[in-house]
Design a protein around this motif. Structure first.
Motif, PDB file in Angstrom:
ATOM      1  N   ASP A  66      -7.550   0.146   4.644  1.00 15.80           N
ATOM      2  CA  ASP A  66      -6.623  -0.021   3.531  1.00 15.80           C
ATOM      3  C   ASP A  66      -5.210   0.165   4.066  1.00 15.80           C
ATOM      4  N   ARG A  67      -4.423  -0.899   4.081  1.00 16.23           N
ATOM      5  CA  ARG A  67      -3.040  -0.816   4.565  1.00 16.23           C
ATOM      6  C   ARG A  67      -2.130  -0.662   3.350  1.00 16.23           C
ATOM      7  N   ARG A  68      -1.382   0.425   3.334  1.00 17.41           N
ATOM      8  CA  ARG A  68      -0.503   0.707   2.193  1.00 17.41           C
ATOM      9  C   ARG A  68       0.956   0.718   2.635  1.00 17.41           C
ATOM     10  N   ASP A  69       1.809   0.115   1.788  1.00 13.88           N
ATOM     11  CA  ASP A  69       3.253   0.172   2.022  1.00 13.88           C
ATOM     12  C   ASP A  69       3.732   1.562   1.648  1.00 13.88           C
ATOM     13  N   PHE A  82       4.921  10.852   4.314  1.00 14.13           N
ATOM     14  CA  PHE A  82       5.150   9.481   3.868  1.00 14.13           C
ATOM     15  C   PHE A  82       4.886   9.402   2.377  1.00 14.13           C
ATOM     16  N   MET A  83       5.666   8.559   1.666  1.00 12.28           N
ATOM     17  CA  MET A  83       5.498   8.402   0.228  1.00 12.28           C
ATOM     18  C   MET A  83       5.000   6.993  -0.077  1.00 12.28           C
ATOM     19  N   ASP A  84       3.936   6.916  -0.878  1.00 10.74           N
ATOM     20  CA  ASP A  84       3.398   5.630  -1.317  1.00 10.74           C
ATOM     21  C   ASP A  84       4.417   4.996  -2.257  1.00 10.74           C
ATOM     22  N   LEU A  85       4.791   3.748  -2.002  1.00 11.24           N
ATOM     23  CA  LEU A  85       5.838   3.097  -2.789  1.00 11.24           C
ATOM     24  C   LEU A  85       5.369   2.680  -4.181  1.00 11.24           C
ATOM     25  N   LYS A  86       4.042   2.664  -4.416  1.00  9.77           N
ATOM     26  CA  LYS A  86       3.528   2.290  -5.741  1.00  9.77           C
ATOM     27  C   LYS A  86       3.233   3.512  -6.600  1.00  9.77           C
ATOM     28  N   THR A  87       2.569   4.507  -6.019  1.00 13.23           N
ATOM     29  CA  THR A  87       2.131   5.671  -6.806  1.00 13.23           C
ATOM     30  C   THR A  87       3.043   6.878  -6.633  1.00 13.23           C
ATOM     31  N   TYR A  88       3.953   6.836  -5.668  1.00 14.18           N
ATOM     32  CA  TYR A  88       4.865   7.935  -5.323  1.00 14.18           C
ATOM     33  C   TYR A  88       4.133   9.187  -4.836  1.00 14.18           C
ATOM     34  N   GLU A  89       2.869   9.036  -4.457  1.00 18.60           N
ATOM     35  CA  GLU A  89       2.129  10.159  -3.878  1.00 18.60           C
ATOM     36  C   GLU A  89       2.593  10.353  -2.448  1.00 18.60           C
TER      37      GLU A  89
END
Length: 187
Positions: A66-69, A82-89
């Protein structure tokens, strides 16, 4: 499951319980004998690179990656956040996993973080990043026309070779795969 005909750069294979990423591949059809695929694969966890040959059409097990931005937030002790750009986790990644990519990361920079079963496998930087030269010796006036290079320390601490005409404070574009100078960037 996939066949060796489906191999491509970046694909992650599950070979004998270990995860390997395809770095290079080449389909070979010799004059005699069956076709085969020559690959260079890198162990995702250890970073070890090996050459492996597969028979054409052989089934290989692929790993679900799973590659996440994500965005690099900050360094926290021995690791990076690192912060997930969709969920802000926020995700904590060890320095060992980030590896040499740390030398070319700035806070706020977008990267791709690869996960396998909620474990971080590796960090993918963009193909090129723009960084400021923190220190380099001044080039000699007569040397500016030659194609020589000199060492330069970037704002992230990475050291690369740059042309003699560059000075401290100049912005440069750096290839993240080869860790080499591409060109000077003007605002």
């Amino acid at each position: 499951m996939a066949t060796t005909n489906d191999l491509k750069n970046g694909l992650v294979l599950n070979l004998e319980g270990q995860l390997w990423q395809v770095v290079e591949f080449q389909h070979v059809k010799p004059g005699k004998g069956p076709a085969f695929v020559r690959t260079k694969i890198k162990n995702v966890l250890s970073g070890k690179t090996v050459d492996k040959t597969f028979n054409a059409g052989l089934k290989v097990e692929t790993a679900t990656v799973d590659r996440r931005d994500m965005q690099y937030s900050y360094k926290d002790g021995e690791g990076y956040v690192f912060m997930d750009l969709k969920t802000y986790e926020q995700t904590y990644v060890t320095a060992e996993t980030v590896g040499e990519a740390a030398d070319l990361m700035l806070e706020g920079q977008d990267v791709i973080v690869a996960f396998h079963e909620n474990d971080v496998l590796f960090i993918e930087l963009p193909a090129a990043v723009v960084l400021t030269v923190a220190h380099t010796e001044p080039g000699l006036q007569g040397d500016r026309s030659s194609a020589g290079t000199k060492p330069a320390t970037l704002e992230t601490g990475a050291e690369i070779q740059v042309p003699l005409f560059l000075n401290t404070g100049d912005k440069v574009k750096v290839d993240t795969r080869s860790r080499s100078y591409i060109n000077r960037v003007t605002d």
